[in-house]
Design an enzyme around this catalytic site. Structure first.
Site, short mmCIF file in Angstrom:
data_model
loop_
_atom_site.label_atom_id
_atom_site.label_comp_id
_atom_site.label_asym_id
_atom_site.label_seq_id
_atom_site.Cartn_x
_atom_site.Cartn_y
_atom_site.Cartn_z
N GLU A 1 10.11 -11.53 -1.38
CA GLU A 1 10.26 -10.20 -1.96
C GLU A 1 8.95 -9.77 -2.62
O GLU A 1 8.26 -10.58 -3.24
CB GLU A 1 11.39 -10.22 -2.99
CG GLU A 1 11.72 -8.88 -3.61
CD GLU A 1 12.86 -8.96 -4.61
OE1 GLU A 1 13.49 -7.92 -4.86
OE2 GLU A 1 13.13 -10.05 -5.14
N LYS B 1 17.60 -2.98 -0.26
CA LYS B 1 18.29 -3.83 -1.24
C LYS B 1 19.46 -3.10 -1.89
O LYS B 1 19.30 -2.00 -2.44
CB LYS B 1 17.28 -4.28 -2.30
CG LYS B 1 17.80 -5.29 -3.30
CD LYS B 1 16.67 -5.71 -4.24
CE LYS B 1 17.14 -6.74 -5.25
NZ LYS B 1 16.04 -7.15 -6.16
N CYS C 1 17.23 -11.24 -2.67
CA CYS C 1 17.22 -11.72 -4.06
C CYS C 1 18.56 -11.59 -4.79
O CYS C 1 19.47 -12.38 -4.57
CB CYS C 1 16.11 -11.02 -4.82
SG CYS C 1 15.61 -11.89 -6.34
#
Length: 279
Positions: free
Chosen positions: A41, A114, A156
């Site tokens: 990321e 995301k 994440c």
């Protein structure tokens, strides 16, 4: 079998330097015969403020970061999951944290924005994060066909939401990729447990590429990039520092595990709360 690689970095605030480091590690992974590479990321920039990403935000399908990923894919004849890069959103004050998949011809064939944004105060009380102040959440799940199988994309903080990965399995996911920048505190407590849980409950391979080390912004990330098999076995890992890990993914192992231990098929989604016993 296909070989995959996870790249671990400790990106700083100098984009050019970060790209040079990414190129060095991609070249190393290619030399180890990886067919697909996953970057972490924010591989191009980690700064003190998430708003710094606005300064390098790109239009989709245009810009130096996307050109870099495309060129690396073509140069080394491999597939690349470009960690996340900042793409412009409908809100001029926010970006999308986009994970882009490039094939070996340099074409971007999938984009995942995301979904879950890291707005938390850590138990120590010394660290607070509010990604939503600079990032606009995505709204779509993504699973795509690749030479190593059906690839599910996540990033994440998504790791903490198991219902997301059930949706990906329902779309045929066989391999989960997870670019990340887990904090040192949360990573130490939960990173390995969550990665292995996602692999076990979804009977899938997991390729987790993390930021790992001390950053010029003053932040410390957990690292410990790893590749996990569908039984929850860690095939390889890199605890700290920049580097590359590789492993071979065996489709027959995945298929036999799902065939002999079919927990996905045993799910009960029709259950209701039992009535209370009389007192």
């Amino acid at each position: 079998m296909k070989k995959v690689a996870a790249i671990q970095m400790a990106s700083g605030s100098n984009v050019a330097a970060n790209l040079l480091e990414a190129e060095r590690l991609i070249t190393q992974a290619a030399a180890e015969k990886a067919n697909l590479i996953v970057l972490p990321e924010n591989f191009a920039l980690i700064d003190k403020e998430d708003h710094a990403l606005l300064n390098i935000a790109e239009d989709y399908n245009s810009g130096p970061l996307q050109k870099f990923l495309s060129q690396q894919a073509v140069k080394h004849k491999l597939w690349i999951v470009g960690g996340t890069i900042p793409l412009k959103s409908s809100n001029p004050k926010k970006i999308r944290a986009a994970s882009l998949l490039f094939n070996d011809e340099g074409q971007c064939i999938a984009r995942y924005d995301k979904l879950h944004l890291f707005d938390v105060s850590l138990p120590s009380g010394n660290e607070k994060y509010c990604e939503s102040s600079a990032i606009e959440s995505g709204e779509k799940t993504v699973v795509v066909d690749t030479p190593i199988g059906r690839l599910g994309l996540a990033v994440c903080y998504d790791l903490r939401f198991p219902e997301l990965f059930r949706c990906l399995v329902d779309e045929g996911m066989e391999v989960l990729v997870l670019p990340s920048a887990f904090t040192a505190i949360t990573g130490k407590a939960h990173w390995e447990s969550l990665l292995r849980a996602r692999a076990i409950e979804n009977l899938c391979y997991v390729i987790a590429a993390g930021q790992g080390g001390f950053h010029t912004s003053g932040r410390t990330t957990h690292g410990d990039s790893m590749i996990v098999d569908p039984w929850g076995t860690i095939l390889t890992r890199l605890p700290r520092g920049a580097g590359v890990i590789t492993a071979e993914l065996d489709p027959e192992r995945l298929n036999s595990t799902r065939r002999n231990f079919p927990t996905i098929n045993h799910r009960r989604i029709d259950c209701k709360l039992a009535p209370k016993y009389p007192t």
